[in-house]
Write a protein that holds these residues in place. Structure first.
Motif, short mmCIF file in Angstrom:
data_model
loop_
_atom_site.label_atom_id
_atom_site.label_comp_id
_atom_site.label_asym_id
_atom_site.label_seq_id
_atom_site.Cartn_x
_atom_site.Cartn_y
_atom_site.Cartn_z
N VAL A 144 -6.53 -26.02 -0.99
CA VAL A 144 -7.16 -24.93 -1.75
C VAL A 144 -8.54 -24.63 -1.19
O VAL A 144 -8.94 -23.47 -1.04
N LEU A 145 -9.29 -25.69 -0.87
CA LEU A 145 -10.60 -25.49 -0.25
C LEU A 145 -10.47 -24.79 1.10
O LEU A 145 -11.28 -23.91 1.44
N PHE A 146 -9.48 -25.20 1.86
CA PHE A 146 -9.24 -24.57 3.16
C PHE A 146 -8.93 -23.08 2.97
O PHE A 146 -9.44 -22.22 3.71
N ALA A 147 -8.12 -22.79 1.96
CA ALA A 147 -7.75 -21.39 1.69
C ALA A 147 -8.97 -20.55 1.35
O ALA A 147 -9.04 -19.36 1.69
N ARG A 148 -9.94 -21.16 0.68
CA ARG A 148 -11.16 -20.43 0.29
C ARG A 148 -11.83 -19.80 1.51
O ARG A 148 -12.29 -18.64 1.46
N TRP A 149 -11.90 -20.55 2.60
CA TRP A 149 -12.61 -20.05 3.77
C TRP A 149 -11.73 -19.15 4.63
O TRP A 149 -12.24 -18.34 5.40
N LEU A 150 -10.42 -19.26 4.50
CA LEU A 150 -9.54 -18.31 5.17
C LEU A 150 -9.63 -16.94 4.50
O LEU A 150 -9.61 -15.91 5.18
N VAL A 151 -9.73 -16.93 3.18
CA VAL A 151 -9.93 -15.67 2.46
C VAL A 151 -11.24 -15.02 2.91
O VAL A 151 -11.32 -13.81 3.10
N ARG A 152 -12.24 -15.85 3.10
CA ARG A 152 -13.56 -15.36 3.50
C ARG A 152 -13.62 -14.97 4.97
O ARG A 152 -14.56 -14.29 5.40
N SER A 153 -12.62 -15.37 5.75
CA SER A 153 -12.57 -15.13 7.21
C SER A 153 -13.76 -15.79 7.91
O SER A 153 -14.36 -15.21 8.82
N SER A 154 -14.11 -17.00 7.48
CA SER A 154 -15.21 -17.74 8.10
C SER A 154 -14.83 -18.10 9.54
O SER A 154 -13.72 -18.56 9.82
N GLU A 155 -15.78 -17.92 10.44
CA GLU A 155 -15.53 -18.17 11.87
C GLU A 155 -15.81 -19.62 12.24
O GLU A 155 -15.23 -20.15 13.19
N VAL A 156 -16.69 -20.28 11.50
CA VAL A 156 -17.03 -21.68 11.74
C VAL A 156 -16.75 -22.46 10.46
O VAL A 156 -17.14 -22.04 9.37
N LEU A 157 -16.07 -23.57 10.61
CA LEU A 157 -15.74 -24.39 9.44
C LEU A 157 -16.27 -25.80 9.66
O LEU A 157 -15.90 -26.49 10.62
N VAL A 158 -17.18 -26.23 8.77
CA VAL A 158 -17.73 -27.58 8.79
C VAL A 158 -16.93 -28.41 7.80
O VAL A 158 -16.93 -28.12 6.60
N MET A 159 -16.27 -29.45 8.30
CA MET A 159 -15.40 -30.28 7.46
C MET A 159 -15.93 -31.71 7.47
O MET A 159 -16.07 -32.32 8.53
N VAL A 160 -16.19 -32.27 6.29
CA VAL A 160 -16.72 -33.64 6.18
C VAL A 160 -15.64 -34.54 5.58
O VAL A 160 -15.19 -34.31 4.46
N GLU A 161 -15.23 -35.54 6.34
CA GLU A 161 -14.18 -36.48 5.92
C GLU A 161 -13.00 -35.71 5.30
O GLU A 161 -12.61 -35.95 4.16
N PRO A 162 -12.38 -34.79 6.07
CA PRO A 162 -11.38 -33.89 5.48
C PRO A 162 -10.10 -34.58 5.01
O PRO A 162 -9.37 -34.02 4.20
N THR A 163 -9.81 -35.79 5.53
CA THR A 163 -8.56 -36.45 5.13
C THR A 163 -8.81 -37.70 4.30
O THR A 163 -7.89 -38.49 4.08
N ARG A 164 -10.04 -37.90 3.84
CA ARG A 164 -10.33 -39.09 3.05
C ARG A 164 -9.61 -39.00 1.70
O ARG A 164 -9.66 -38.00 1.00
N GLY A 165 -8.92 -40.08 1.35
CA GLY A 165 -8.27 -40.16 0.05
C GLY A 165 -6.95 -39.42 -0.05
O GLY A 165 -6.41 -39.30 -1.15
N VAL A 166 -6.39 -38.95 1.08
CA VAL A 166 -5.08 -38.30 1.03
C VAL A 166 -4.08 -39.13 1.81
O VAL A 166 -4.45 -39.88 2.72
#
Length: 512
Positions: free
Chosen positions: A424-446
């Motif tokens: 859902v967080l990832f989708a937020r920035w796809l809707v926004r069409s963000s060109e740069v995505l900063v991801m911090v510990e994106p797979t922690r806890g999954v």
């Protein structure tokens, strides 16, 4: 190759600390557990692995007394038991330590350890509580003072108090559910050593962790669940890749998740193009990091790694404008772009997925739709009013594309799994069409299945022309990127390409 034993039907083994036979649990329309067996010997550490939806949480809830099974048998130290509450589970000798600790911050260590006696209305002496607490704490070697207020302790020390609470009851079985998720690496090592010490004393341990290197480091055997059934039992500890294969099947034979678990040659990126979309020059906050300089190109995955507290998380916060900087500049496409606030970062085309998605990223009480469009409300507004139909359509489109598991885009994200919340967080920035995505510990806890999906989403994002800065404390995960920056004491101390990491085990060992 580890020895694999298929599930067979046997009589209960009275020599086991825990013997679970044919456990079943169903919910409306869902078979959560379908005849699951689990065997824990005294003095052994058994790993319990499985992807999201495999049945781990249901099994934990039953063993902790939070839920009752629909069928099957549970034996503890050769005695049949039937829990109807957590209190009964503990009385039978089964203690569960969850990721979310059950301590009272305002009370002392001793008062937390013996909280049941205080609640029972008994007259107890504080000095007696402290004396008995010292005996337990000394056996754990944690150096915690029983008079200390729990709220003033570090997370690792609080976890030690939680374990002391369990040991007070002289457990036969200790179940640890994701206990290392929020601990720094050094504290993780200490906890694993403590687990081995507890096993040596005769306690049977069940260990659940999405970090498969921890499972292989501490466990004597591994039981794997998939879709509510036990599919495999490894009598000796296998390589992480074998556990991944058992958890999610052959469909991920060449998966990135397996490569990350095994420090293999998988790659998220490989789509690097010439355009520099983000340039950071001499950036510093005057306290935790800097000066730092690097460039990020279109289609590139740039990993940033280092030990906890090395400054990589603070660097990420500065790039999104949530941390003030004292020096340096940020350029987007060659133009200086002051990023003094998250609003300015979003306007500059920079998206951010924080380490703690629940408190810093998502609004848990809001729906999938509202969380997805939160950074793009202007796009869905007209005359000061939200166009709900258009907003819903956009959310539904991304839910479908990203394979988000939800009943409807109106479902509240608090009810969803960690992997789906991350989508859902990832989708937020796809809707926004963000060109740069900063991801911090994106797979922690999954779990490993959700991790694989997140990696594939990142790859698709890069193929579409985006650029990713991936901050992670897991070197194996960083090595999936096109380049890796290593930080120590707030500075970039090393840089390596994906090929250099794969060709130099010495370098990889140095990065750890």
């Amino acid at each position: 190759m580890a020895k694999v034993v298929d599930a067979v039907v046997l009589e209960p083994d009275h020599g086991l600390a825990l013997d679970v036979r044919g456990l079943r649990k169903t919910y409306p329309g869902v078979v959560a557990l379908d005849g699951v067996d689990l065997h824990v010997e005294r003095g052994a550490v058994v790993g319990l692995a499985g992807a999201n939806g495999a049945g781990k949480s249901t099994l934990v809830n039953i063993l902790s007394g939070a839920q009752a099974p629909d069928g099957g048998e549970i034996w503890v130290d050769g005695r049949p038991v039937n829990f109807v509450s957590p209190h009964e589970a503990r009385a039978a000798g089964v203690y569960t330590i969850f990721q979310e600790l059950s301590l009272v911050p305002q009370l002392s260590v001793a008062e937390n350890i013996y909280l049941d006696e205080l609640q029972g209305g008994r007259v107890v002496r504080q000095r007696d509580l402290e004396r008995r607490s010292v005996e337990i704490l000394d056996s754990l070697g944690g150096g915690v003072d029983p008079r200390d207020r729990v709220g003033d302790l570090s997370l690792a020390q609080q976890q030690l108090v939680e374990i002391a609470k369990a040991l007070k009851g002289q457990p036969s079985v200790l179940l640890l559910d994701e206990p290392t998720t929020t601990l720094p690496p050094r504290e993780v090592d200490k906890l694993l050593e403590l687990m081995r010490s507890l096993a040596t004393s005769g306690v049977g341990l069940i260990f659940i962790s999405h970090r498969l290197d921890e499972v292989t480091a501490i466990c004597d055997s591994v039981e794997v669940l998939r879709d509510g059934r036990k599919v495999t039992r490894f009598e000796s500890v296998p390589a992480p890749r074998e556990i991944v294969r058992a958890m999610i099947g052959e469909r991920y034979e060449n998966s990135l998740a397996a490569a990350a678990a095994d420090t293999g040659a998988g790659r998220i990126g490989g789509q690097v193009r010439g355009d520099v979309v983000l340039s950071v020059q001499g950036l510093a906050d005057g306290q935790r990091f800097g000066p730092c300089s690097f460039e990020l190109r279109k289609g590139e995955a740039l990993g940033v790694t280092g030990l906890l507290g090395s400054g990589q998380n603070e660097l990420a916060e500065a790039l999104f404008g949530s941390r003030p900087v004292s020096a340096g500049k940020i350029q987007r496409h060659g133009r200086e772009t002051p990023v003094r606030s998250p609003r300015a970062a979003v306007a500059a085309g920079i998206g951010y997925i924080p380490e703690d998605r629940k408190t810093e990223g998502l609004v848990l009480g809001m729906s999938v739709r509202d969380n997805t469009t939160l950074a793009s409300l202007g796009t869905f507004s007209h005359g000061g009013f939200l166009r709900r139909a258009r907003e819903r359509h956009a959310a539904e489109k991304l839910v479908d594309e990203l394979h988000v598991k939800c009943t409807d885009v109106g479902q509240r994200v608090v009810t969803m799994s960690g992997g789906n919340q991350q989508k859902v967080l990832f989708a937020r920035w796809l809707v926004r069409s963000s060109e740069v995505l900063v991801m911090v510990e994106p797979t922690r806890g999954v779990d490993v299945g959700a991790k694989e999906e997140i990696y594939r989403l990142v790859r698709a994002y890069l193929e579409g022309g985006g650029a990713v800065l991936l901050v992670t404390s897991e070197v194996a995960e960083a090595s999936l990127c096109d380049r890796v920056l290593v930080m120590s004491m707030g500075r970039v101390v090393a840089e390596a390409t994906h090929e250099e990491l794969q060709n130099s085990r010495d370098l990889l060992g140095h990065l750890r």
